[in-house]
Design a protein around this motif. Structure first.
Motif, PDB file in Angstrom:
ATOM      1  N   LEU A 129       0.779  -1.166  -0.026  1.00  0.00           N
ATOM      2  CA  LEU A 129       0.156   0.089  -0.259  1.00  0.00           C
ATOM      3  C   LEU A 129       1.059   1.365  -0.088  1.00  0.00           C
ATOM      4  O   LEU A 129       1.987   1.091   0.599  1.00  0.00           O
ATOM      5  CB  LEU A 129      -0.933   0.081   1.259  1.00  0.00           C
ATOM      6  CG  LEU A 129      -1.808  -1.028   1.423  1.00  0.00           C
ATOM      7  CD1 LEU A 129      -2.861  -0.823   2.594  1.00  0.00           C
ATOM      8  CD2 LEU A 129      -2.730  -1.369   0.073  1.00  0.00           C
ATOM      9  N   THR A 130       0.331   2.285  -0.783  1.00  0.00           N
ATOM     10  CA  THR A 130       1.121   3.525  -0.766  1.00  0.00           C
ATOM     11  C   THR A 130       0.709   4.414   0.643  1.00  0.00           C
ATOM     12  O   THR A 130      -0.161   3.991   1.307  1.00  0.00           O
ATOM     13  CB  THR A 130       0.647   4.425  -1.966  1.00  0.00           C
ATOM     14  OG1 THR A 130      -0.706   4.749  -1.585  1.00  0.00           O
ATOM     15  CG2 THR A 130       1.012   3.659  -3.216  1.00  0.00           C
ATOM     16  N   ASN A 131       1.311   5.281   0.764  1.00  0.00           N
ATOM     17  CA  ASN A 131       1.248   6.247   2.023  1.00  0.00           C
ATOM     18  C   ASN A 131      -0.235   6.611   2.101  1.00  0.00           C
ATOM     19  O   ASN A 131      -0.998   6.574   3.107  1.00  0.00           O
ATOM     20  CB  ASN A 131       2.163   7.313   2.246  1.00  0.00           C
ATOM     21  CG  ASN A 131       3.543   7.115   2.709  1.00  0.00           C
ATOM     22  OD1 ASN A 131       3.745   5.666   2.977  1.00  0.00           O
ATOM     23  ND2 ASN A 131       4.425   7.853   2.425  1.00  0.00           N
ATOM     24  N   ARG A 132      -0.807   7.212   0.857  1.00  0.00           N
ATOM     25  CA  ARG A 132      -2.284   7.741   0.863  1.00  0.00           C
ATOM     26  C   ARG A 132      -3.246   6.537   0.993  1.00  0.00           C
ATOM     27  O   ARG A 132      -4.141   6.909   1.945  1.00  0.00           O
ATOM     28  CB  ARG A 132      -2.460   8.027  -0.700  1.00  0.00           C
ATOM     29  CG  ARG A 132      -3.897   8.531  -0.773  1.00  0.00           C
ATOM     30  CD  ARG A 132      -4.101   8.974  -2.284  1.00  0.00           C
ATOM     31  NE  ARG A 132      -3.129  10.025  -2.531  1.00  0.00           N
ATOM     32  CZ  ARG A 132      -3.122  10.717  -3.963  1.00  0.00           C
ATOM     33  NH1 ARG A 132      -3.926  10.243  -4.849  1.00  0.00           N
ATOM     34  NH2 ARG A 132      -2.280  11.742  -3.743  1.00  0.00           N
ATOM     35  N   ILE A 187      -5.955   8.282   8.967  1.00  0.00           N
ATOM     36  CA  ILE A 187      -5.131   9.278   9.449  1.00  0.00           C
ATOM     37  C   ILE A 187      -4.507  10.105   8.219  1.00  0.00           C
ATOM     38  O   ILE A 187      -4.692   9.475   7.035  1.00  0.00           O
ATOM     39  CB  ILE A 187      -3.856   8.508  10.243  1.00  0.00           C
ATOM     40  CG1 ILE A 187      -3.158   7.475   9.309  1.00  0.00           C
ATOM     41  CG2 ILE A 187      -4.452   8.073  11.703  1.00  0.00           C
ATOM     42  CD1 ILE A 187      -1.996   6.730  10.255  1.00  0.00           C
ATOM     43  N   SER A 188      -3.761  11.061   8.483  1.00  0.00           N
ATOM     44  CA  SER A 188      -3.259  11.772   7.293  1.00  0.00           C
ATOM     45  C   SER A 188      -2.027  11.262   6.521  1.00  0.00           C
ATOM     46  O   SER A 188      -1.319  10.188   7.410  1.00  0.00           O
ATOM     47  CB  SER A 188      -3.042  13.111   7.595  1.00  0.00           C
ATOM     48  OG  SER A 188      -1.878  13.401   8.371  1.00  0.00           O
ATOM     49  N   VAL A 227       1.191   9.058   8.488  1.00  0.00           N
ATOM     50  CA  VAL A 227       1.801   7.977   7.999  1.00  0.00           C
ATOM     51  C   VAL A 227       3.088   7.991   7.938  1.00  0.00           C
ATOM     52  O   VAL A 227       4.092   7.368   8.469  1.00  0.00           O
ATOM     53  CB  VAL A 227       1.345   7.404   6.654  1.00  0.00           C
ATOM     54  CG1 VAL A 227       1.877   6.283   6.212  1.00  0.00           C
ATOM     55  CG2 VAL A 227      -0.423   7.183   6.865  1.00  0.00           C
ATOM     56  N   LYS A 228       3.874   9.081   7.516  1.00  0.00           N
ATOM     57  CA  LYS A 228       5.271   9.470   7.108  1.00  0.00           C
ATOM     58  C   LYS A 228       6.029   9.672   8.624  1.00  0.00           C
ATOM     59  O   LYS A 228       7.135   9.032   8.616  1.00  0.00           O
ATOM     60  CB  LYS A 228       5.636  10.746   6.288  1.00  0.00           C
ATOM     61  CG  LYS A 228       4.871  10.503   4.839  1.00  0.00           C
ATOM     62  CD  LYS A 228       5.161  11.876   4.133  1.00  0.00           C
ATOM     63  CE  LYS A 228       4.658  11.588   2.714  1.00  0.00           C
ATOM     64  NZ  LYS A 228       4.793  13.057   1.929  1.00  0.00           N
ATOM     65  N   ARG A 229       5.358  10.239   9.549  1.00  0.00           N
ATOM     66  CA  ARG A 229       5.816  10.343  10.783  1.00  0.00           C
ATOM     67  C   ARG A 229       5.982   9.036  11.477  1.00  0.00           C
ATOM     68  O   ARG A 229       7.121   8.807  12.073  1.00  0.00           O
ATOM     69  CB  ARG A 229       4.982  11.049  11.749  1.00  0.00           C
ATOM     70  CG  ARG A 229       5.527  11.503  13.156  1.00  0.00           C
ATOM     71  CD  ARG A 229       4.702  12.424  13.894  1.00  0.00           C
ATOM     72  NE  ARG A 229       3.315  12.484  13.769  1.00  0.00           N
ATOM     73  CZ  ARG A 229       2.789  11.593  14.787  1.00  0.00           C
ATOM     74  NH1 ARG A 229       3.255  11.007  15.593  1.00  0.00           N
ATOM     75  NH2 ARG A 229       1.363  11.652  14.756  1.00  0.00           N
ATOM     76  N   HIS A 230       5.047   8.176  11.384  1.00  0.00           N
ATOM     77  CA  HIS A 230       5.164   6.771  12.174  1.00  0.00           C
ATOM     78  C   HIS A 230       6.193   6.047  11.239  1.00  0.00           C
ATOM     79  O   HIS A 230       6.965   5.387  11.895  1.00  0.00           O
ATOM     80  CB  HIS A 230       3.743   6.159  11.847  1.00  0.00           C
ATOM     81  CG  HIS A 230       2.767   6.582  12.752  1.00  0.00           C
ATOM     82  ND1 HIS A 230       3.004   6.557  14.225  1.00  0.00           N
ATOM     83  CD2 HIS A 230       1.430   6.880  12.622  1.00  0.00           C
ATOM     84  CE1 HIS A 230       1.759   6.804  14.646  1.00  0.00           C
ATOM     85  NE2 HIS A 230       1.031   7.171  13.740  1.00  0.00           N
ATOM     86  N   LEU A 231       6.300   6.352  10.068  1.00  0.00           N
ATOM     87  CA  LEU A 231       7.455   5.479   9.345  1.00  0.00           C
ATOM     88  C   LEU A 231       8.798   5.835   9.618  1.00  0.00           C
ATOM     89  O   LEU A 231       9.651   5.082   9.809  1.00  0.00           O
ATOM     90  CB  LEU A 231       7.275   5.650   7.765  1.00  0.00           C
ATOM     91  CG  LEU A 231       5.964   4.980   7.338  1.00  0.00           C
ATOM     92  CD1 LEU A 231       5.638   5.030   5.471  1.00  0.00           C
ATOM     93  CD2 LEU A 231       6.263   3.317   7.201  1.00  0.00           C
TER      94      LEU A 231
END
Length: 238
Positions: free
Chosen positions: A194-197, A205-206, A210-214
């Motif tokens: 899956l992509t971030n989107r 969630i935004s 997602v990027k922050r969690h990654l």
């Protein structure tokens, strides 16, 4: 008029989609169309992605073509030999999606009006899942092909302590324990292609979250990329 007719319309339009796809790659000067053997592989992937989208449109949900993961991983490794940057595959996915827009719109028009939005979302989700899965496996194969072979560690080697491997495994396990439930869930979604989107939509969630969690997961795992993080989070589960 319904989903079956829409799916058939998309299948019928596949040659036109592939032709538009190749023309767009050519305008971009992509090496994916520089040689017939490379283009043949690229075309095969594109045709299967369109086929999965048509199947999803008909069935209402996405189902991956058998053998996709292994083929994409081998193809990624082959790209190293062909000297085609892995970034070209990422760009090509977006080019293919753009090439499909007209055909997708025509196909969806064959669905009853009240179902068109859902049909469009089904195709969009199917494309992102199909392309994302292939990209992940391809990138993994590419990085593995570039990675120099690791020297074999033998217990009798006086330069390597007998418990060195156990120590590394323990460190990795400790890092995994530091991951939050949400970080693990997001890594599972990344592993699914899956992509971030799409991950953001799944967990409501935004993309920024997602990027922050990654980023946090990468830091805890000592990883510099998605592939490295997945290899550490799911060892032996390629």
């Amino acid at each position: 008029m319904g989903r079956q007719a829409a799916a058939q319309q998309l299948r019928t339009a596949t040659p036109e989609i592939i032709e538009a796809y190749r023309a767009a790659l050519g305008r971009l000067g992509s090496p994916l169309v520089s040689r017939e053997d490379i283009w043949r592989q690229c075309r095969h992937q594109a045709q299967n992605i369109v086929a999965e989208c048509a199947q999803a449109l008909e069935a209402g949900q996405h189902a991956e073509t058998p053998g996709v993961g292994e083929y994409s991983r081998l193809l990624g490794a082959h790209r190293v030999v062909q000297r085609v940057p892995v970034s070209e595959s990422v760009r090509a996915a977006e080019v293919l999606w753009q090439a499909m827009q007209g055909a997708v719109a025509e196909a969806v028009d064959r669905v009853q009006a009240e179902q068109r939005l859902a049909a469009t979302q089904t195709v969009t989700t199917a494309f992102r899942a199909a392309a994302g899965s292939r990209l992940y496996q391809g990138i993994r194969g590419y990085e593995e092909a570039q990675r120099p072979p690791a020297p074999e560690v033998r217990e009798q080697d006086p330069g390597v302590p007998a418990d060195a491997v156990d120590a590394v495994d323990a460190a990795n396990a400790q890092a995994l324990d530091l991951l939050t439930l949400r970080e693990r869930q997001i890594l599972e979604a990344v592993r699914a292609g899956l992509t971030n989107r799409l991950i953001g939509r799944r967990f409501e969630i935004s993309e920024a979250t997602v990027k922050r969690h990654l980023h946090n997961a990468y830091r805890k795992l000592g990883a510099g990329s998605r592939v490295q993080a997945l290899n550490k989070a799911f060892p032996g589960q390629g």
